[in-house]
Design an enzyme around this catalytic site. Structure first.
Site, mmCIF file in Angstrom:
data_model
loop_
_atom_site.group_PDB
_atom_site.id
_atom_site.type_symbol
_atom_site.label_atom_id
_atom_site.label_comp_id
_atom_site.label_asym_id
_atom_site.label_seq_id
_atom_site.Cartn_x
_atom_site.Cartn_y
_atom_site.Cartn_z
ATOM 1 N N ASP A 107 59.574 52.626 130.896
ATOM 2 C CA ASP A 107 59.445 53.650 129.842
ATOM 3 C C ASP A 107 57.958 53.898 129.540
ATOM 4 O OD1 ASP A 107 60.033 51.615 126.827
ATOM 5 O OD2 ASP A 107 59.182 51.057 128.766
ATOM 6 N N HIS A 156 52.345 43.206 128.018
ATOM 7 C CA HIS A 156 53.707 42.712 128.247
ATOM 8 C C HIS A 156 54.170 42.979 129.687
ATOM 9 C CE1 HIS A 156 54.299 42.363 123.862
ATOM 10 N NE2 HIS A 156 53.802 43.560 123.746
#
Ligand code: RIB
Ligand code: CA
Length: 321
Positions: A16, A246
């Site tokens: 995303d 991340h």
């Protein structure tokens, strides 16, 4: 001319983008023994259509303008769409997404693309899941045997012994589609989870970020150009300049699993109440018949320690080479 060596890893990315997703794609594009086969765009940081446009942009910049991007489902399975432009910028790339790619997304959905490729290349493909798991859950519904077709899954998601980052308990990729996460985590994939417990250690401070900004390399220049909103948000929450990488950490662990050590546990996702979206495991060292995971779902592998210094070095090297 001898044939090119076959890649060690052939990867489908569900993503995303989103700033850290974009960094993860650039990191993987620089891995000589990794083949990016296809990309699925997911809602999460931004709406699916924006994620798809950004995936096309980043692949073009990485010199991978032949890699297809399939758009995923526009909403979570059972909750309204919630996105995180306050973290990633209104365009998902810090307001610096730049001109749109001249390419278009594929006709098939991200779920259909994943199933098609898994069936075509049984046992060969690794799925790197960097977003809410909506597309993967939908792929499971198309092909319930997907866990047997895929070689393995590496998923950035969850939080176990650290706070969440969307609520006090829930990490974004599980919080943005709890039902999907629950379906995927109980499905029996050979799945490695890289939770916030690990990615919180992938802290890029101002000195580290300046080394990227100062590098004379296209990937580093683009990676730096999209950071403003992301760094501002993380700096405000941590009280010092920097950000958490991340998805690049999850990608680095996928490329070299020796960067981490692992525990195996059944994992479930809370679907009700204040802790909805939280990822739960039963870490008790003794078996009890009550008060734990309520069924016999297969365990998943959870990264429990990580050599973040080496991982960050490899991310730096990949973006500045
Ligand atoms: O919680 C961090 C995860 O949520 C990362 O994948 C980030 O890109 C967002 O999708
Ligand atoms: Ca992501």
């Amino acid at each position: 001319m001898p044939p090119a060596p076959s890649p060690r890893l052939s990867v489908v990315i569900d993503t995303d983008p989103g700033v850290d997703d974009a960094w993860a794609i650039l990191f993987l594009a620089a891995q000589p023994d990794v083949e990016i086969v296809a990309v699925g765009a997911a809602h999460g940081n931004v709406p699916t259509a924006v994620a798809a446009a950004n995936a096309l942009r980043v692949l073009d910049i990485a010199g991978l303008d032949h890699i297809p991007v399939a758009a995923g489902h526009p909403t979570p399975l059972q909750q309204p769409l919630r996105t995180s432009e306050f973290v990633h910028g209104v365009d998902g790339l810090g307001g610096n997404a730049g001109p749109a790619s001249l390419r278009r997304t594929s006709q098939e959905s991200a779920a259909e693309q994943l199933v098609r490729l898994a069936r075509q290349r049984p046992g060969e493909l690794t799925l790197l899941a960097l977003a809410p798991l909506t597309n993967i859950a939908l792929a499971l519904r198309i092909e319930p045997n997907l866990p047997r077709y895929l070689r393995r899954v590496v998923c950035m998601g969850g939080a176990f012994r650290v706070p969440g980052n969307v609520t006090a308990w829930a990490e974004a990729n599980s919080a943005h589609d709890p039902e999907a996460a629950e379906e995927v985590l109980r499905a029996g994939f050979d799945l490695t989870l890289v939770p916030l417990d690990m990615t919180d250690h992938a802290w890029a401070d101002d000195i580290w970020l300046k080394r990227i900004a100062d590098a004379d390399a296209p990937a580093a220049r683009f990676a730096s150009s999209v950071l403003d909103t992301y760094v501002a948000l993380y700096s405000s929450t941590r009280g010092t300049v920097g950000c958490v990488l991340h998805d690049p950490l999850a990608a680095a662990i996928m490329v070299d699993e020796s960067l981490a050590t692992y525990e195996e546990h059944q994992v479930m996702v809370e679907l009700a109440g204040h802790t909805r979206g939280a990822t739960l495991l039963d870490a008790r060292k003794f078996t009890v018949s009550h008060g734990g995971i309520p069924d016999q779902r297969p365990p998943v592998r959870i990264a429990a320690t990580v050599d973040a210094v080496t991982a960050m070095d490899r991310i730096h090297h990949a973006l500045t080479a």
